[in-house]
Design a protein around this motif. Structure first.
Motif, short mmCIF file in Angstrom:
data_model
loop_
_atom_site.label_atom_id
_atom_site.label_comp_id
_atom_site.label_asym_id
_atom_site.label_seq_id
_atom_site.Cartn_x
_atom_site.Cartn_y
_atom_site.Cartn_z
N ASP A 14 10.91 5.66 -12.41
CA ASP A 14 11.37 4.74 -11.36
C ASP A 14 10.38 3.60 -11.22
O ASP A 14 9.21 3.73 -11.59
CB ASP A 14 11.47 5.47 -10.02
CG ASP A 14 12.62 6.47 -10.00
OD1 ASP A 14 13.54 6.31 -10.81
OD2 ASP A 14 12.56 7.41 -9.18
N GLU A 15 10.86 2.52 -10.62
CA GLU A 15 9.94 1.43 -10.31
C GLU A 15 8.88 1.93 -9.32
O GLU A 15 9.19 2.73 -8.44
CB GLU A 15 10.70 0.24 -9.70
CG GLU A 15 11.26 -0.65 -10.77
CD GLU A 15 11.92 -1.91 -10.20
OE1 GLU A 15 11.60 -2.29 -9.08
OE2 GLU A 15 12.77 -2.48 -10.91
N GLU A 16 7.67 1.44 -9.48
CA GLU A 16 6.53 1.84 -8.66
C GLU A 16 6.38 3.37 -8.69
O GLU A 16 6.36 4.05 -7.67
CB GLU A 16 6.70 1.35 -7.21
CG GLU A 16 5.39 1.28 -6.45
CD GLU A 16 5.53 0.75 -5.03
OE1 GLU A 16 6.48 1.13 -4.35
OE2 GLU A 16 4.69 -0.06 -4.62
N ASP A 17 6.32 3.87 -9.92
CA ASP A 17 6.17 5.32 -10.06
C ASP A 17 5.40 5.62 -11.35
O ASP A 17 5.01 4.71 -12.09
CB ASP A 17 7.53 6.02 -10.05
CG ASP A 17 7.44 7.43 -9.47
OD1 ASP A 17 6.33 7.96 -9.33
OD2 ASP A 17 8.50 8.00 -9.16
N VAL A 18 5.18 6.91 -11.59
CA VAL A 18 4.33 7.34 -12.69
C VAL A 18 4.90 8.61 -13.31
O VAL A 18 5.59 9.38 -12.64
CB VAL A 18 2.88 7.59 -12.18
CG1 VAL A 18 2.87 8.64 -11.08
CG2 VAL A 18 1.94 7.99 -13.31
N LEU A 56 0.45 9.23 -6.04
CA LEU A 56 1.34 8.21 -5.48
C LEU A 56 0.98 6.84 -6.05
O LEU A 56 -0.19 6.47 -6.09
CB LEU A 56 1.18 8.21 -3.96
CG LEU A 56 2.01 7.19 -3.18
CD1 LEU A 56 3.49 7.52 -3.30
CD2 LEU A 56 1.59 7.19 -1.71
N VAL A 57 2.01 6.10 -6.46
CA VAL A 57 1.81 4.73 -6.92
C VAL A 57 2.21 3.78 -5.78
O VAL A 57 3.32 3.90 -5.23
CB VAL A 57 2.67 4.42 -8.17
CG1 VAL A 57 2.51 2.95 -8.58
CG2 VAL A 57 2.30 5.34 -9.31
#
Lengths: 104, 409
Positions: A14-18, A56-57
């Motif tokens: 996902d966007e803004e994820d890792v 958490l990003v």
């Protein structure tokens, strides 16, 4: 060296994820930034070897899930206690919907 | 001439404060005084991975090279014995005197003593690395370990002792383990994990007497049961170290009383970490004292900023964690602020309990699961608590709704 390996599909993160990616006995963390770019770092926190992919990003920052050590995942820079050693980063490119990292 | 900054207590809090002063650009003298012979080190591993390892090692917060590089003078194996507030001086047990502009008391806490006669050399407490080495020497296969107190320290030690093959009995006077701050549902899971690993847990029975002949400890419970052990480890909480502050006439209230900026009743003396009680802004200024690693670290850094005049109020949300076997527990906020609970399942048996106040405000979140399964959502919960958010119960309870999406709301 041009040892690019396929880590995942672009849509797997996902966007803004890792996401965690293991390869050749090593572990990496692959990031998708809020502006839809991809990045890769070593997978383990430099403080106590915890998998960063559980963290958490937020914007450019990955936060270790255990002790909240912070790194800029784009540059690998350590951003405050308890981490003081930078993370190694790896080149990333997206090709035909696949995320590739140069594990070198 | 600048007299400089003096920090009493070279643990997590004091060590972080010293480093923070330099990171903030302070160029005057920085002196860190500790009563242990070691570099500032992390205490959490002492009851966890270090204890379970073959030979426990110190995890230093700063190497002597780093301290030298940053011109931080570390005076070890020495106690501060008196503060002369009028003269702005601290007297040390070796007879020397340190002048200060600002003083930080980061004196920490010390294990609460079991208030009864009969304790001897086989009854021990855990606080320091030296304590950890002494305990570790007894944790071997065939040895019988009694742990008095079913709190975090006791249970983490129980897990380490089992890993090393000792037989373990945990004695808790309360009706269940982890009564303080951990919801019963989560405590039940931890209890079951210990039982599955072969720990005997005895709850709801107080200790009537202890007999320790230097070779064996015999603990008699009020209900008549007798527990014989090669070593009894007592983990029944901690008390703040306030003697120095009290002698100097500073206000004490369940710790050295400080304001939101961590300033004591003397404007040039700050206190931070386990030793201080402070108003917790997120709960309307409720005065609390926290015995937690992250709090020590954050307050050390905040005290450093305020010693340099930042005037910044404490705003953090309390956060705790514990590792036992493969389970990790994380708690953000103080769950006793809550009046109702919403459960969110995360898969693999991991779940989070969200604690809501009467008005729907999220006040705490308690999670447990394998590895770091709950970490990310607890961190997001911590941010929501800090924002005094009132998320919808359905959103908190549904795995389909990302907690991150609630932050923007």
């Amino acid at each position: 060296m041009s040892d690019w390996v396929e880590a995942c599909a672009a849509g797997d993160i996902d966007e803004e994820d890792v996401m965690r990616f293991d390869h050749g006995g090593r572990t990496f963390a692959i990031y998708r930034s809020p502006d839809d770019d991809y990045f890769a770092t070593d997978g383990l926190c430099t403080h106590e070897k915890v998998h960063l992919a559980d963290g958490l990003v937020m914007d450019d920052i990955i936060e270790c899930p255990k002790h909240n050590g912070r790194f800029n995942y784009k540059t690998g820079d350590a951003r405050g206690a308890p981490v003081c050693v930078n993370l190694r980063t790896y080149p990333v490119r997206v090709d035909a919907g696949k995320v590739l990292i140069q594990v070198g | 001439m600048t007299r400089g900054m003096v920090i009493i207590g070279a643990g997590e809090c004091g060590g972080r404060a010293a480093l923070a002063l330099r990171d903030l650009g302070y160029e005057g003298p920085v002196t860190l005084v500790g009563d242990e012979p070691h570099l500032p080190y992390e205490r959490p591993p002492l009851s966890k991975e270090a204890m379970a390892s073959e030979a426990p090692e110190i995890k230093a917060i700063a190497s002597d090279v780093l301290l030298a590089e940053k011109s931080i003078r570390h005076i070890h194996s020495v106690q501060a014995v008196a503060i002369d507030r009028a003269a702005h001086m601290v007297r040390l047990s070796d007879g020397s005197v340190l002048p200060y502009d600002k003083l930080l008391l980061a004196t920490g806490s010390t294990p609460r003593k079991l208030p009864m006669p009969g304790l001897g050399s086989r009854c021990v407490y855990l606080r320091t690395f030296a304590d950890a080495l002494a305990i570790r020497a007894h944790l071997s296969a065939g040895n019988r370990i009694a742990i008095v107190g079913g709190g975090f320290i006791g249970l983490e030690l129980a897990a380490a002792a089992r890993k090393l093959g000792a037989s373990v009995t945990v004695i808790e006077a309360q009706p269940r383990i982890l009564m303080r701050g951990v919801p019963a549902e989560i405590a039940g899971i931890i209890h079951a994990a210990h039982v599955a690993e072969g720990v005997r847990i005895l709850c709801g029975d107080g200790i009537a007497s202890v007999a320790d002949d230097g070779k064996e400890v015999c603990i008699a419970l009020a209900g008549g049961q007798q527990i014989a052990a090669d070593l009894a480890i007592i983990g029944i909480g901690a008390v703040p170290v306030t003697g120095l502050a009290a002698e100097a006439g500073l206000t004490i209230d369940n710790g050295i009383a400080v304001d939101a900026q961590l300033r004591s009743s003397d404007p040039d003396i700050f206190a931070a970490g386990d030793c201080c009680s402070f108003p917790l802004a997120v709960y309307g200024g409720r005065r609390v004292r926290l015995e937690a690693w992250r709090n020590a670290q954050e307050q050390g850094a905040l005290a450093a900023r305020n010693m340099l005049g930042a005037g910044e109020a404490h705003a953090a949300v309390p956060w705790f964690w514990s590792d036992q076997y493969g389970l990790s527990l994380q708690i953000a906020g103080l769950s006793d602020e809550g009046r109702s609970v919403v459960r969110r399942d995360l898969g693999d048996g991991a779940f989070i309990l969200f604690h809501l106040a009467e008005d729907g405000r999220l006040v705490a979140a308690s999670g447990i699961g394998p590895g770091n399964a709950v970490a990310r959502d607890i961190r997001l919960a911590e941010m929501l608590i800090g924002k005094r958010a009132k998320p919808a119960r359905e959103a908190l309870g549904s795995q389909a709704i990302k907690l991150k999406s609630l932050l923007a709301a």
